[in-house]
Design a protein around this motif. Structure first.
Motif, PDB file in Angstrom:
ATOM      1  N   ASP A 171      33.708  48.584  51.220  1.00  0.00           N
ATOM      2  CA  ASP A 171      32.531  48.771  51.486  1.00  0.00           C
ATOM      3  C   ASP A 171      31.689  47.711  50.434  1.00  0.00           C
ATOM      4  O   ASP A 171      31.437  48.153  49.282  1.00  0.00           O
ATOM      5  N   GLN A 172      30.998  46.622  50.903  1.00  0.00           N
ATOM      6  CA  GLN A 172      30.318  45.709  49.745  1.00  0.00           C
ATOM      7  C   GLN A 172      28.942  45.659  50.011  1.00  0.00           C
ATOM      8  O   GLN A 172      28.117  44.938  49.685  1.00  0.00           O
ATOM      9  N   SER A 173      28.613  46.871  50.617  1.00  0.00           N
ATOM     10  CA  SER A 173      26.946  46.851  51.177  1.00  0.00           C
ATOM     11  C   SER A 173      25.975  47.015  49.861  1.00  0.00           C
ATOM     12  O   SER A 173      24.904  46.603  49.970  1.00  0.00           O
ATOM     13  N   SER A 174      26.600  47.979  48.958  1.00  0.00           N
ATOM     14  CA  SER A 174      25.661  48.085  47.905  1.00  0.00           C
ATOM     15  C   SER A 174      25.373  47.068  46.966  1.00  0.00           C
ATOM     16  O   SER A 174      24.445  47.115  46.302  1.00  0.00           O
ATOM     17  N   LYS A 175      26.023  46.143  46.950  1.00  0.00           N
ATOM     18  CA  LYS A 175      26.077  44.891  45.920  1.00  0.00           C
ATOM     19  C   LYS A 175      26.009  45.351  44.641  1.00  0.00           C
ATOM     20  O   LYS A 175      25.665  44.524  43.656  1.00  0.00           O
ATOM     21  N   LYS A 176      26.777  46.372  44.473  1.00  0.00           N
ATOM     22  CA  LYS A 176      26.724  46.919  42.836  1.00  0.00           C
ATOM     23  C   LYS A 176      28.133  46.480  42.416  1.00  0.00           C
ATOM     24  O   LYS A 176      29.065  46.693  43.083  1.00  0.00           O
ATOM     25  N   GLY A 177      28.230  45.970  41.162  1.00  0.00           N
ATOM     26  CA  GLY A 177      29.527  45.459  40.857  1.00  0.00           C
ATOM     27  C   GLY A 177      29.810  46.168  39.304  1.00  0.00           C
ATOM     28  O   GLY A 177      28.987  46.534  38.688  1.00  0.00           O
ATOM     29  N   PHE A 178      31.152  46.014  39.102  1.00  0.00           N
ATOM     30  CA  PHE A 178      31.702  46.727  37.644  1.00  0.00           C
ATOM     31  C   PHE A 178      32.642  45.664  37.232  1.00  0.00           C
ATOM     32  O   PHE A 178      33.251  45.140  38.133  1.00  0.00           O
ATOM     33  N   LYS A 179      32.563  45.533  36.009  1.00  0.00           N
ATOM     34  CA  LYS A 179      33.671  45.010  34.950  1.00  0.00           C
ATOM     35  C   LYS A 179      34.389  46.106  34.663  1.00  0.00           C
ATOM     36  O   LYS A 179      34.003  47.039  34.027  1.00  0.00           O
ATOM     37  N   LEU A 180      35.760  46.139  34.690  1.00  0.00           N
ATOM     38  CA  LEU A 180      36.491  47.361  34.640  1.00  0.00           C
ATOM     39  C   LEU A 180      37.729  46.980  33.372  1.00  0.00           C
ATOM     40  O   LEU A 180      38.165  45.858  33.527  1.00  0.00           O
ATOM     41  N   ARG A 181      38.077  47.673  32.541  1.00  0.00           N
ATOM     42  CA  ARG A 181      39.178  47.800  31.749  1.00  0.00           C
ATOM     43  C   ARG A 181      39.785  49.072  31.627  1.00  0.00           C
ATOM     44  O   ARG A 181      39.286  49.970  31.774  1.00  0.00           O
ATOM     45  N   LYS A 182      41.118  48.855  31.586  1.00  0.00           N
ATOM     46  CA  LYS A 182      41.953  49.928  31.834  1.00  0.00           C
ATOM     47  C   LYS A 182      43.177  50.243  30.662  1.00  0.00           C
ATOM     48  O   LYS A 182      43.227  49.254  29.849  1.00  0.00           O
ATOM     49  N   ARG A 183      43.524  51.323  30.510  1.00  0.00           N
ATOM     50  CA  ARG A 183      44.713  51.649  29.491  1.00  0.00           C
ATOM     51  C   ARG A 183      45.535  52.696  30.391  1.00  0.00           C
ATOM     52  O   ARG A 183      45.132  53.332  31.382  1.00  0.00           O
ATOM     53  N   LYS A 184      46.736  52.948  30.019  1.00  0.00           N
ATOM     54  CA  LYS A 184      47.571  53.809  30.683  1.00  0.00           C
ATOM     55  C   LYS A 184      48.372  54.895  29.810  1.00  0.00           C
ATOM     56  O   LYS A 184      48.239  54.500  28.512  1.00  0.00           O
ATOM     57  N   ILE A 185      48.793  55.808  30.422  1.00  0.00           N
ATOM     58  CA  ILE A 185      49.277  56.939  29.526  1.00  0.00           C
ATOM     59  C   ILE A 185      50.946  56.569  29.324  1.00  0.00           C
ATOM     60  O   ILE A 185      51.739  56.315  30.054  1.00  0.00           O
ATOM     61  N   LEU A 186      51.176  56.479  28.007  1.00  0.00           N
ATOM     62  CA  LEU A 186      52.388  56.200  27.502  1.00  0.00           C
ATOM     63  C   LEU A 186      53.460  57.636  27.439  1.00  0.00           C
ATOM     64  O   LEU A 186      54.628  57.542  27.502  1.00  0.00           O
ATOM     65  N   ASN A 187      52.536  58.459  27.152  1.00  0.00           N
ATOM     66  CA  ASN A 187      53.462  59.864  26.859  1.00  0.00           C
ATOM     67  C   ASN A 187      52.519  61.021  27.529  1.00  0.00           C
ATOM     68  O   ASN A 187      51.363  61.212  27.315  1.00  0.00           O
TER      69      ASN A 187
END
Length: 1497
Positions: free
Chosen positions: A444-460
Motif C-alpha cells: 500500500d503505497q498510497s500514504s507516500k509515508k516513508g521510513f528508514k529502518l535499522r534492525k537488530r536480532k535476538i541472540l539469546n
C-alpha cells in the motif's frame, strides 16, 4: 619288591536310600615307590586292600538329626611340657604359652549316641580340637602394712600386744600363700597389787523362744485367735509372746569351765527375757495372670507386660523368714483371632518452603539487601510431624499430629538444597546499518509515508519470552520512499569517447535490483527506479599525468545529521605517474586527489515502539471457566503450576522518540506495532491445608504437685495458599488451664495402741534373786494397718509397696515395781525468740504413784526440766565450683530464617552472663539452705560470646581485556584478602601465594572489532630526481592507524596492539615512478574468490574449526552457587594456525559437531544450621554444689563447601541452686557388752541420725537435727532395713579369737605393664587372729580370708623402694602404684640389697665398706690389696712417678682388678681423677714386680 606301594582313591558313598546300607568304593592300583603305575602282579596280592565297603549315605534331612558335640576344654598345658626341646622361661612376665584340647565327636541329637564323623562333616567342618591358651604367672599374696601395736591385754602382770594386717590381693595361679596376719609380743605394764583374777563370768547366747508347756500354749492360741479376729490388722500376724533363757558359766582364763561359785560376783546376770515366738512369713498362692497390657498384635514391636500377685497371710515375726516378693511380671503378646493389629505411626512432612538464597550469602555480600533478585542454589525447609498410619486415609489427605516419640526410625530431613532458576537476560546483536527509504507497506503505497529502518536480532532468548527484550527496530521518517532500487555492483572499464585509445570516456555501471531488505529481486520490479548514470572517466594518454581509480566511498561518519553532526563520506586517488614535458595533461593539485560528500542527511529523529510488561493474567469471560482450587495431590505438588482456564494479558505499547519520550503513534510504523493483548493460562487456586488439631497434651497426673498446669494442642500448615486460594487460619496453637488436680492419694502406716506388757512366766523368774511377780522387764505388741492419707483403710500390701518400712510390732517394756519411778518422755525444746538470744527448755513429769514417792521427787536423780542456750546461728556465703558457660539471655535471641538457627546469621553472640554456684555455711561449717545467706544460689557476671567473622575479600576487580583480539581467549578478574575469618566464621576460598582468588571466563573477540585504517598514499617522493623528468625511484608513505570498528565503520583510534600485526598495511612503499614512455600500472586489486574444484574451494583445505577447552563454571550474577555453565569457544583457524573471523568457516559451511556448553555445579556454601536450645534439664544432682543444669542443641545441617562451620559448643551448663545433702547414717557400733557378765554373748548398738554433707563423698558430713531429714525415707545407703542392734561376742580373758571381717579390698585386675591379661578381677577380705594370753596361743583359730570376682577392676603395679644408706644397711620395701606399702607383689629375684656389711670388717685406717660389700678407701687415698683380694692399707695417692724395681711389697690389686666389669662407685662428692695400682707383667706375685701408676681421668 620293596619299591612298590599300593595307591588308593576313595569315592563318595552311593546308595538308593538314605542312612546305613550305602556302598562306598575306591580304586586300588599298584604303583612303584617313585610314583609310576605298574602291573598289579608286582604288588603282593595278600596285602591288597578291599575296594568296597558299606557306608552311611548322608542326605540333607540328616542335618536335623546329627550335630557335633563339643567337650569342655581341658586344662592349659605349657608348650614346654609337650615339647621337651622348648625351654621354660626363667622369669614369668605376661604368662606362659600353652595348649588345651577337647573332645569333639558327631552324635545323634535325640539321645547323644555317637555316630561317624563323616555324617557331621557333610554339613559342617569338624570344630578344632585344640587351641592356644595362656597360663598366667603365679601371683603371690599381697598384704598391707601392720597396724600399730594394740594396748596390752592386761593392766598388770604378763599380757600380749597384737598388731594385724589385711590381705590386699589373694594368691593366684600357684603364687605364694599369705603370711601370718598377726604378730604378737609380750607386755608387762607392772606387777599386780594382789593375786590375778583367774575366773570370769560368761553369759551364753539366748535360747529359742518358747512357751511354758503344751497345755498353756493351746489355751493361749485359742485366746489369741479370738482377739486377732477382733483387732485391726491382726489377721496378718500371729504374735505370741514367750520367753527365752541363757546359760551363765564361770570360766578359767585357760578356757576351762569351772564352778559358778568360783566367780565371786555379787549379782548374777538375768537368765531370762520375754520374746516373740518365731513365725515365718506366709503368702497365698499366685493369682491368675492379668490380661496383657498390650491389646494389639505387632510382630516386630515391643511386647506388653502381664502380672500376677499374691497376698500376705502371716507376717514374719520374731526373726522369721522374710516375705518373698508379692508381684512378678513377664513379657507377653496378645493371642487369639480377635486381636486387632497395633496402630502404626509414621512420619509426615509439610511441603517444602520457598527456596531461599539469602541464607547462603556471606556477611559482606552486597546482595544481602536485595533478596528479590537472587537465584541459583539455596535452602528450603519443611516441618516433620508424626501421624497415625492408616490404610484408609482421610479424604483431605491430612492426619492428626501425635507425639513425635511414637514414630520410630529416623525422621525425614527438615532442610534440603534447592535451586532457583536464574533468569536468562535477553541478548541482542548490534544495530544493522540504516536501510533505504522505503514505504511502510510496499503493498500500500498510497500514504507516500516513508521510513528508514535499522534492525537488530535476538541472540539469546530471555526467560519469559521475547517480550522482555528491548525493541528490535528503529525508524526514521524519510521522503520519497521506494520499495525497490538499483544496487551498483561495479563499474565497467573506462572506454574513451569516439573510439579513441585515450582521453575522456565513460564507465558503464553494472546494477542489480534489490528490495528494501537488500535482497536481489527481479529487475522488472525496479522499472520505476532511477537507473544509475554512466560515470565520466579518463584514460591517460602518453605524457599525461596518470591517476589511480577512486577508492570506494568510506562509511558514513554519522548515522544521521543534525545541528552539530553531519554525515560525510570520503574517497581518494593517487598519482601513478607524472606528466612528461609539454603537451601532457598536468597532474592535479593534491587537494583534488580527495573528494567528500554528504551522507545520512536525514535528521536524528529516531522512533521506535516501546512495550510495557505484560499485566496479570485475568479471567477471560468469553471462555467458560473451569477454575477451582487444587489440593496438595494436584499438579501443584510436583513443582509445576497446573492451569485451570484461559485468561488474557494486556500490555501498554507507545511510540517513543529516542532521547525525547512518548510521541503520537503515527510517528512509528504502524505495521511494526507490537501486540497489546495475548491469551494466557490461569494457574489453579491453591487453598491452605492444615492438619486437624492434635490431641490435648496430657495434664499432670493426680499424684504430681497440685500447681496449675497448662495443656496445649496444635495444628500444622502442610500447604500454603496460592493464586487466590483460601487463606490459612490465624490460630495454629491453643492452650488452656488443666483442671485442678486432686490431692495425691498417699498411703501411710497407722499404728495402734500398745498392748499390755507381758512378763516372763513367774515359774521361770521366781528363782531369780529380787524377782517380783507383778513387775520387771517384758514385751508388748501392737497392731499396724495401712491407711490412705484421708484415713480410708486399704490392703496392707499397698503400704509395703509405697509407704516405706513397716513400724515395729513389738518393743521392750517395763512393768514398774513398787519403788520404781515413772516419768513421761521429754517434750520438745521450746522455740527461741531469736538466734543468739535467751534459752530454750524441755520438760517431763512424774506419772502415777511416782508423784508421791519422796525419792522420785529428787530432781538431782530425776530432773524434770532441761535448759540450754538458744543456738547462735551465723551464716556465711562463698562461691564454689567453676564458672558456667557464657549464656545469652533468653529474650535476646532472634528467630532464624525458616525456623532454623543459622550460626552467625542470628544473635548467637554478644553479651551474656555466666554463673557460679554459691553455698551457705553455718557457724559450725555445715551446709545450709542458701536462703539463710540471703542468696538465690549463684552469682552472675557479664561475659562476651565473640561473634563469628567471615572471611572478607575485596570486591571483584574489573574484567581484564580478552587475551585474544581475534577469536577465543580468556578474561580474568580477582579478589584479594581483606580480613581472615575468626571465631568460627566462614572460611576463605583457596587463595594463592599473594592471598588472591581468581575467576577466569572465556571470551570471544570479533576479528573485525579492530581494523587497520590506512590514509591515502602521499605524493611520490623521488629519490634520484632527474631535473628534467619527475620519475625514477621513489617512496610513498601513508598513515596507518588501529581503529575500533563499529556498524558505522571505524570510529575511534585505539592502541596498535589490539589489531592483528600481520594484517597491518604498509605505511611506506618504494617503487619506481614511471617515466615517459613507461607502462603505468594501477595497484593490485583484491584477490578474487577461489574457483570451485569438484564442488569445493581451495580455502576448504586451508581453514578448520577448532574449540578451546572448558573454563570456570559460570553462574548468574544473581546466584551464589548451584547450576551453572561451562563454556568452550569455537575458533575458525586457518591452515597456518592463525585464528580468523568465523565468517570464513561459515561461508564454507563447516560442520559444528561439538557441544559448546556443558552444565556444571558450584557447591553451595552451606552454613551450619542448628536446632533451638533444648529446655534446661533437671539438675544432675539433687543436692550439693556439683549439680548442673544442661541444655543441648543438635546439628540440623552440617556445613558444606565454604559455609560457616558448626560451633564446638553444642551443650551448655549452669549451676543449680545448692541444696544441702541430708541423709540418714549409722553411728559407729558401740563396744560389745555382755550384760551382767565380763564376757560371752552380748549386744552392740548404734543409732541412725541425720547428717548433712555436700554430696561429694569426700567428707563425713555433720550431724544435724533429725527434723531436717523428715522428708526423707529412712534408709541408709539404699537399705530400707534399719538394723540398730546385733549380737556380738565379748572375748573372755585369755581367749584367742578372730577379728571382724575387713572391708572388701579394691577390685584388682591381673595386669602387666598396665595391660589387662583377661583373667578377670578379684577382691578379698580377711580376719586376723587376736590373742590375750601367751599360754593360749596354741588354741588360736586359723586366720581366714575369702575372695570373690568383681567388676570395674583397676591395674596395680608393684616395685621395690629403697631408703638411703645408714651405715651398712638401708630400708627396702615393696610399694603399690597407688603409694601403699605392701608385703608381696614385688619380684623376690629383683629385691635390692639391704645390707652391705663387709667380711672381714673394714678396720684399716681411712677405710669404709662400699655398696659392693668390699672395703674401699676414702677420698684422697687409694687401696693397696693383698694377693687374696683383702684390703691391706689405704695409701695417699702418690705423685705420678715410676717406682724403682727394688720396691718389695705384696702384690697390689684394686677393686677394678678384682671385678673388672664392675663400674667404680665413688663416695658422694668424689669425682675427677681416680688412682689405681696394678701389677705389671703376666707372672704371679714376685718381689721384683715393676709397679706402674696409671692415672685415669
Amino acid at each position: 619288591n620293596h619299591n612298590r606301594i599300593i595307591v588308593i582313591v576313595i569315592f563318595l558313598c552311593m546308595g538308593s536310600e538314605c542312612g546305613p546300607g550305602g556302598s562306598q568304593s575306591r580304586a586300588v592300583w599298584c604303583a612303584h615307590s617313585e610314583g609310576w603305575t605298574t602291573l598289579q602282579t608286582n604288588c603282593p596280592q595278600s596285602e591288597r586292600p578291599d575296594n568296597q565297603q558299606s557306608c552311611f549315605r548322608v542326605c540333607d534331612w540328616h542335618k536335623e538329626l546329627y550335630d557335633w558335640q563339643l567337650g569342655a576344654w581341658n586344662q592349659c598345658v605349657p608348650v614346654s611340657l609337650r615339647n621337651p626341646g622348648v625351654p621354660r622361661p626363667a622369669v614369668c612376665t605376661r604368662g606362659e604359652e600353652g595348649l588345651q584340647t577337647r573332645e569333639v565327636g558327631c552324635v545323634q541329637k535325640a539321645d547323644g549316641a555317637p555316630a561317624e564323623d563323616a555324617i557331621c562333616e557333610y554339613f559342617e567342618p569338624k570344630p578344632r580340637l585344640e587351641q592356644a591358651c595362656l597360663i598366667p604367672c603365679p601371683r603371690d599374696c599381697v598384704v598391707s602394712e601392720f597396724s600399730p601395736w594394740t594396748a596390752c591385754s592386761k593392766t598388770c602382770g604378763m599380757g600380749l600386744q597384737n598388731r594385724v594386717r589385711s590381705i590386699l590381693a589373694p594368691p593366684l595361679f600357684g603364687g605364694s600363700a599369705c603370711p601370718n596376719l598377726t604378730e604378737f609380743r609380750t607386755c608387762q605394764p607392772g606387777s599386780c597389787p594382789g593375786p590375778e583374777s583367774m575366773y570370769s563370768l560368761r553369759v551364753g547366747s539366748w535360747g529359742p523362744c518358747r512357751v511354758k508347756d503344751p497345755e498353756t500354749r493351746e489355751l493361749i492360741k485359742k485366746k489369741r485367735t479370738r482377739n486377732r479376729q477382733n483387732r485391726q490388722g491382726g489377721k496378718f500376724w500371729d504374735l505370741q509372746v514367750g520367753y527365752q533363757t541363757r546359760e551363765v558359766t564361770c570360766v578359767h582364763r585357760s578356757g576351762s569351765t569351772e564352778e559358778l561359785s568360783l566367780c565371786n560376783q555379787q549379782t548374777l546376770p538375768v537368765t531370762y527375757q520375754a520374746c516373740v515366738i518365731t513365725k515365718d512369713c506366709e503368702v497365698t498362692e499366685w493369682s491368675e495372670w492379668s490380661a496383657c497390657s498390650k491389646e494389639c498384635y505387632d510382630l516386630n514391636g515391643p511386647k506388653g507386660q502381664r502380672t500376677r500377685t499374691r497376698r500376705i497371710q502371716q507376717f514374719n515375726v520374731g526373726g522369721g523368714a522374710e516375705c518373698p516378693h508379692l508381684e512378678e511380671s513377664e513379657p507377653c503378646s496378645p493371642q487369639g483371632e480377635g486381636v486387632p493389629p497395633c496402630v502404626v505411626y509414621t512420619w509426615k512432612t509439610t511441603e517444602w518452603s520457598e527456596c531461599r538464597v539469602d541464607t547462603l550469602l556471606s556477611q559482606q555480600d552486597r546482595r544481602r539487601g536485595n533478596q528479590t533478585g537472587l537465584c541459583g542454589g539455596g535452602i528450603q525447609s519443611r516441618e516433620v510431624y508424626c501421624v497415625q498410619a492408616s490404610s484408609d486415609p482421610p479424604s483431605n489427605l491430612t492426619s492428626r499430629p501425635v507425639n513425635s516419640d511414637l514414630c520410630l526410625g529416623v525422621s525425614p530431613n527438615t532442610t534440603q538444597l534447592c535451586h532457583i532458576p536464574c533468569p536468562v537476560e535477553c541478548e541482542v546483536s548490534s544495530w544493522s546499518a540504516w536501510g533505504p527509504c522505503t514505504f511502510e507497506n510496499c503493498q500500500d503505497q498510497s500514504s507516500k509515508k516513508g521510513f528508514k529502518l535499522r534492525k537488530r536480532k535476538i541472540l539469546n532468548e530471555p526467560t519469559g519470552g521475547t517480550g522482555n527484550c528491548p525493541h528490535l527496530t528503529e525508524a526514521i521518517p524519510c521522503e520519497e520512499p521506494t520499495c525497490y532500487d538499483w544496487l551498483l555492483v561495479k563499474l565497467e572499464e573506462c572506454i574513451p569517447d569516439n573510439d579513441k585509445e585515450c582521453g575522456p570516456g565513460t564507465q558503464s555501471p553494472q546494477v542489480q535490483c534489490i528490495n528494501s531488505d537488500g535482497v536481489f529481486v527481479d529487475r522488472q520490479l525496479c522499472r520505476d527506479a532511477i537507473l544509475p548514470m554512466p560515470v565520466l572517466c579518463e584514460v591517460p594518454c602518453p605524457k599525461d599525468c596518470v591517476l589511480s581509480p577512486w577508492t570506494a566511498w568510506s562509511l558514513c561518519s554519522h548515522t544521521c545529521s543534525g545541528k552539530n553532526t553531519e554525515g560525510k563520506q570520503t574517497r581518494a586517488r593517487s598519482i601513478l605517474a607524472y606528466n612528461a614535458g609539454e603537451g601532457g595533461v598536468q597532474c592535479p593539485n593534491s587537494s583534488t586527489l580527495q573528494e567528500a560528500r554528504s551522507c545520512n542527511e536525514h535528521p536524528c529523529t529516531v522512533y521506535h515502539w516501546q512495550t510495557g510488561p505484560w499485566g496479570q493474567c485475568i479471567e477471560d469471560t468469553s471462555v467458560p471457566s473451569a477454575n477451582g482450587s487444587i489440593s496438595r495431590s494436584g499438579a501443584g505438588a510436583s513443582g509445576t503450576e497446573a492451569s485451570c482456564s484461559v485468561g488474557m494479558q494486556t500490555r501498554k505499547v507507545i511510540c517513543v522518540r529516542v532521547n525525547v519520550g512518548q510521541v503520537p503513534p503515527k510517528k512509528c510504523p504502524e505495521s511494526l506495532r507490537p501486540e497489546t493483548v495475548r491469551p494466557c493460562l490461569l494457574p489453579c487456586k491453591r487453598d491452605c491445608i492444615v492438619t486437624p488439631y492434635s490431641d490435648w497434651t496430657p495434664c499432670p497426673t493426680t499424684c504430681q504437685a497440685a500447681t496449675k498446669k497448662k495443656q496445649s494442642r496444635k495444628r500444622i500448615i502442610i500447604q500454603l495458599p496460592a493464586n487466590g486460594g483460601q487463606d490459612c487460619p490465624e490460630v495454629l496453637f491453643q492452650e488452656k488451664e488443666c483442671e485442678a488436680p486432686s490431692v495425691c492419694p498417699g498411703y501411710r502406716w497407722k499404728t495402734h495402741k500398745w498392748r499390755r506388757c507381758q512378763l516372763v512366766p513367774w515359774s521361770i523368774r521366781q528363782d531369780s534373786p529380787g524377782a517380783q511377780e507383778t513387775c520387771g522387764p517384758g514385751l508388748q505388741a501392737r497392731a499396724v494397718s495401712c491407711r490412705k492419707q484421708d484415713s480410708g483403710q486399704v490392703d496392707i500390701g499397698v503400704c509395703l509397696k509405697l509407704a516405706g518400712p513397716m513400724p515395729s510390732l513389738t518393743q521392750a517394756c517395763q512393768l514398774p515395781c513398787q519403788d520404781d519411778c515413772q516419768l513421761t518422755s521429754w517434750s520438745k525444746f521450746s522455740s527461741c525468740a531469736a538466734d543468739c538470744v535467751g534459752v530454750r527448755t524441755r520438760r517431763r513429769a512424774l506419772v502415777g504413784k511416782s508423784k508421791k514417792r519422796d525419792h522420785c521427787k529428787n530432781t538431782q536423780l530425776y530432773p524434770l526440766s532441761e535448759t540450754q542456750y538458744c543456738p547462735c546461728n551465723k551464716y556465711n556465703a562463698q562461691p564454689v565450683g567453676n564458672w558456667s558457660d557464657c549464656i545469652l539471655p533468653e529474650g535476646g535471641r532472634v528467630e532464624g530464617l525458616l525456623g532454623m538457627k543459622v550460626q552467625g546469621d542470628i544473635k548467637e553472640c554478644g553479651q551474656g552472663y555466666r554463673y557460679q554456684a554459691m553455698v551457705c555455711y553455718d557457724q559450725d561449717n555445715r551446709l545450709v539452705e542458701t536462703s539463710r545467706c540471703n542468696s538465690h544460689g549463684y552469682i552472675e557476671e557479664a561475659c562476651i560470646i565473640p561473634c563469628p567473622s567471615d572471611c572478607k575479600l575485596s570486591e571483584w576487580s574489573n574484567w581484564s581485556r580478552c587475551s585474544k583480539s581475534c577469536g577465543s581467549g580468556v578474561k580474568v578478574r580477582s579478589k584479594w584478602l581483606r580480613e581472615k575469618p575468626y571465631n568460627g566464621g566462614r572460611p576463605c576460598p583457596k587463595l594463592d601465594h599473594v592471598n588472591q582468588v581468581y575467576e577466569v571466563v572465556p571470551c570471544q573477540s570479533d576479528c573485525g572489532q579492530y581494523v587497520w585504517v590506512a590514509e591515502p598514499w602521499s605524493v611520490w617522493k623521488v629519490s634520484n630526481v632527474d631535473l628534467k623528468e619527475n620519475c625514477g625511484e621513489g617512496v610513498q608513505t601513508r598513515k596507518v592507524r588501529c581503529m575500533q570498528n563499529t556498524i558505522d565503520g571505524p570510529s575511534d583510534p585505539v592502541e596498535d596492539y589490539l589489531c592483528d600485526p600481520e594484517e597491518m598495511p604498509l605505511g611506506a612503499r618504494e617503487s619506481k615512478l614511471p617515466c615517459p614512455e613507461d607502462c603505468v600500472l594501477s595497484d593490485w586489486s583484491p584477490w578474487s574468490r577461489c574457483p570451485l574444484i569438484n564442488g569445493f574451494t581451495c580455502q576448504d583445505f586451508l581453514t578448520v574449526l577448532c574449540f578451546r577447552g572448558l573454563y570456570t563454571c559460570q553462574l548468574s550474577e544473581r546466584a551464589v552457587c548451584g547450576s551453572g555453565i561451562k563454556t568452550r569457544m569455537l575458533d575458525c583457524v586457518r591452515s597456518d594456525g592463525k585464528s580468523v573471523d568465523l565468517k570464513f568457516c561459515e561461508e564454507l559451511n563447516l560442520e559444528r559437531k561439538w557441544q559448546m556448553n556443558a552444565s556444571c555445579v558450584v557447591e553451595c556454601p552451606i552454613n551450619c544450621q542448628l536446632s533451638d536450645w533444648s529446655s534446661w534439664s533437671e539438675c544432675t544432682h539433687t543436692c550439693g554444689p556439683a549439680g548442673k543444669l544442661w541444655r543441648r542443641r543438635t546439628v540440623i545441617q552440617a556445613s558444606q563447601g565454604d559455609g560457616r562451620p558448626c560451633p564446638s559448643q553444642l551443650e551448655q551448663w549452669k549451676p543449680c541452686p545448692v541444696k544441702p545433702c541430708y541423709s540418714w547414717r549409722y553411728s559407729a557400733w558401740s563396744p560389745c557388752k555382755a550384760e551382767g557378765a565380763r564376757c560371752g554373748e552380748g549386744l552392740r548398738f548404734r543409732n541412725v541420725s541425720c547428717f548433712v554433707s555436700d554430696g561429694s563423698g569426700k567428707e563425713e558430713g555433720n550431724l544435724v537435727d533429725e527434723e531436717l531429714c523428715g522428708d526423707l525415707e529412712q534408709t541408709v545407703e539404699g537399705d530400707k532395713q534399719i538394723t540398730l542392734e546385733e549380737s556380738c561376742t565379748v572375748p573372755c580373758p585369755g581367749e584367742c579369737y578372730l577379728t571382724d571381717w575387713t572391708l572388701w579390698s579394691p577390685c584388682q585386675l591381673n595386669c602387666v605393664g598396665g595391660d589387662d591379661l583377661g583373667f578377670g578381677s578379684v577382691q578379698v577380705r580377711s580376719r586376723a587372729v587376736l590373742a590375750q594370753e601367751p599360754e593360749n596361743l596354741l588354741q588360736c583359730p586359723e586366720q581366714e580370708w575369702e575372695a570373690r570376682p568383681c567388676t570395674d577392676g583397676q591395674c596395680y603395679e608393684y616395685k621395690w623402694m629403697t631408703g638411703s644408706w645408714k651405715g651398712s644397711s638401708r630400708l627396702v620395701w615393696c610399694q603399690r602404684s597407688d603409694g601403699l606399702n605392701v608385703t608381696g607383689g614385688c619380684l623376690a629375684t629383683s629385691e635390692p640389697v639391704s645390707d652391705r656389711s663387709c667380711d672381714p670388717a673394714c678396720d684399716k685406717p681411712r677405710s669404709y665398706c662400699t655398696e659392693a660389700g668390699m672395703c674401699g678407701c676414702e677420698e684422697g687415698y687409694t687401696e693397696v690389696m693383698t694377693s687374696d683380694g683383702v684390703l691391706d692399707q689405704c695409701t695417699v695417692i702418690p705423685v705420678l712417678e715410676i717406682p724403682t724395681a727394688g720396691d718389695s711389697k705384696a702384690d697390689v690389686k684394686t677393686i677394678r682388678a678384682i671385678s673388672p666389669t664392675q663400674p667404680t662407685t665413688n663416695l658422694p662428692g668424689r669425682s675427677g681423677r681416680t688412682w689405681f695400682l696394678q701389677p705389671f707383667g703376666p707372672g704371679g706375685p714376685s718381689p721384683h714386680m715393676l709397679w706402674i701408676v696409671q692415672l685415669l681421668l
